[in-house]
Design a protein around this motif. Structure first.
Motif, PDB file in Angstrom:
ATOM      1  N   SER A 114       0.990  -1.304  -0.078  1.00 31.00           N
ATOM      2  CA  SER A 114      -0.010  -0.043  -0.038  1.00 31.00           C
ATOM      3  C   SER A 114       0.870   1.226  -0.025  1.00 31.00           C
ATOM      4  N   THR A 117       1.026   4.248  -2.902  1.00 34.52           N
ATOM      5  CA  THR A 117       0.715   5.583  -2.568  1.00 34.52           C
ATOM      6  C   THR A 117       2.117   6.571  -2.984  1.00 34.52           C
ATOM      7  N   CYS A 163      -1.556  11.680   0.725  1.00 35.72           N
ATOM      8  CA  CYS A 163      -2.988  11.861   1.169  1.00 35.72           C
ATOM      9  C   CYS A 163      -3.015  13.010   2.284  1.00 35.72           C
ATOM     10  N   THR A 164      -1.936  13.736   2.734  1.00 34.87           N
ATOM     11  CA  THR A 164      -1.965  14.782   3.869  1.00 34.87           C
ATOM     12  C   THR A 164      -2.185  15.986   2.867  1.00 34.87           C
ATOM     13  N   THR A 181      -7.705  13.671  -1.987  1.00 34.47           N
ATOM     14  CA  THR A 181      -8.509  12.966  -1.315  1.00 34.47           C
ATOM     15  C   THR A 181      -8.400  11.529  -1.472  1.00 34.47           C
ATOM     16  N   CYS A 182      -7.854  10.608  -0.366  1.00 35.52           N
ATOM     17  CA  CYS A 182      -7.898   9.327  -0.616  1.00 35.52           C
ATOM     18  C   CYS A 182      -8.652   8.517   0.035  1.00 35.52           C
ATOM     19  N   ASN A 183      -8.818   7.106  -0.283  1.00 38.36           N
ATOM     20  CA  ASN A 183      -9.792   6.273   0.292  1.00 38.36           C
ATOM     21  C   ASN A 183      -9.270   5.678   1.715  1.00 38.36           C
ATOM     22  N   THR A 184      -9.952   4.666   2.061  1.00 38.51           N
ATOM     23  CA  THR A 184      -9.378   3.961   3.495  1.00 38.51           C
ATOM     24  C   THR A 184      -8.193   3.083   3.220  1.00 38.51           C
ATOM     25  N   GLN A 185      -7.766   2.867   1.951  1.00 37.08           N
ATOM     26  CA  GLN A 185      -6.275   2.305   1.591  1.00 37.08           C
ATOM     27  C   GLN A 185      -5.257   3.398   1.425  1.00 37.08           C
ATOM     28  N   ASN A 186      -5.736   4.541   1.498  1.00 42.18           N
ATOM     29  CA  ASN A 186      -4.484   5.754   1.080  1.00 42.18           C
ATOM     30  C   ASN A 186      -4.222   5.676  -0.404  1.00 42.18           C
ATOM     31  N   ARG A 187      -5.351   5.174  -1.131  1.00 42.00           N
ATOM     32  CA  ARG A 187      -5.158   5.464  -2.741  1.00 42.00           C
ATOM     33  C   ARG A 187      -5.790   6.938  -2.962  1.00 42.00           C
TER      34      ARG A 187
END
Length: 214
Positions: A20, A24, A56-57, A62-68
């Motif tokens: 992951s 990213t 993601c910061t 904007t990212c999803n819960t998998q930091n994509r």
């Protein structure tokens, strides 16, 4: 023995986390590469720091819960420059909002690689060249707004395969040929095509759909 059974599970978790992070990082590299050939007079992209673990910061990402990365919001940001092929590496992107800026040059064919894209808003820029035929690969696309640019050429007939498309706007360009009549196109209003002086209206039923008038 219990410790031995836990070890493989722990290794799997570490491997998944590493995968992951790698993904990213790749998306962060793509975005930072894009930034290097853009002009950003108001420092909208100042938070795009490639030394961070992932993007993601960053502001406007904007990212999803998998930091994509699933969304890029840079509408009305006074940014100029070319849209590079790097955008095509954001495989999980669902929303690409680049409207009302000063982007110029051609729309990258690589945007056709964004198979998860739902909304593509490039209106209100200075984009030139043709609408990429690769957009026909965006089967989840519902919103495609390319109006108020400097686009030329015809509307690709391959776009008639986009059965999910609900909004399509190419008004205020310099397109030519005829308007497709298949797929979702009968559902789009006349206003979606207006102010293209070389666009001659819907193609006639029974004729081979070709780029008449281009």
């Amino acid at each position: 023995m219990a410790q031995l059974r836990v070890l493989p599970s722990l290794l799997l978790l570490i491997s998944a986390a590493a995968s992951s992070t790698s993904a990213t990082n790749s998306e962060g590299e793509a975005l930072h590469s894009l930034r290097t050939h853009l002009s950003d007079p108001t420092n909208v992209l100042q938070s795009w720091d490639p030394t961070l673990v992932n993007p993601c910061t960053w502001f406007h990402v904007t990212c999803n819960t998998q930091n994509r990365v699933i969304r890029l919001d840079l509408g009305s940001s006074n940014i100029s420059g070319n849209l590079g092929p790097e955008l095509g590496r954001l495989k999980h992107l669902m929303y690409l909002e680049l409207y009302r800026n000063n982007f110029d040059g051609k729309i990258p064919e690589e945007l056709g690689n964004l198979k998860n894209l739902i909304s593509l808003d490039l209106f209100g820029n200075k984009l030139e060249g043709e609408i990429p035929k690769s957009f026909s690969k965006l089967k989840k696309l519902r919103f495609l707004r390319l109006n108020n640019n400097r686009l030329t050429g015809s509307i690709p007939r391959a776009l008639t395969t986009l059965s999910s498309l609900r909004v399509f706007d190419v008004s205020n360009n310099d397109l030519c040929g005829t308007i497709p009549i298949n797929g979702p196109f009968p559902n789009f209003s006349v206003q979606s095509f207006e102010n293209n002086s070389k666009l001659n209206g819907p193609e006639l039923q029974g004729l081979v759909p070709y780029d008449f008038g281009c």
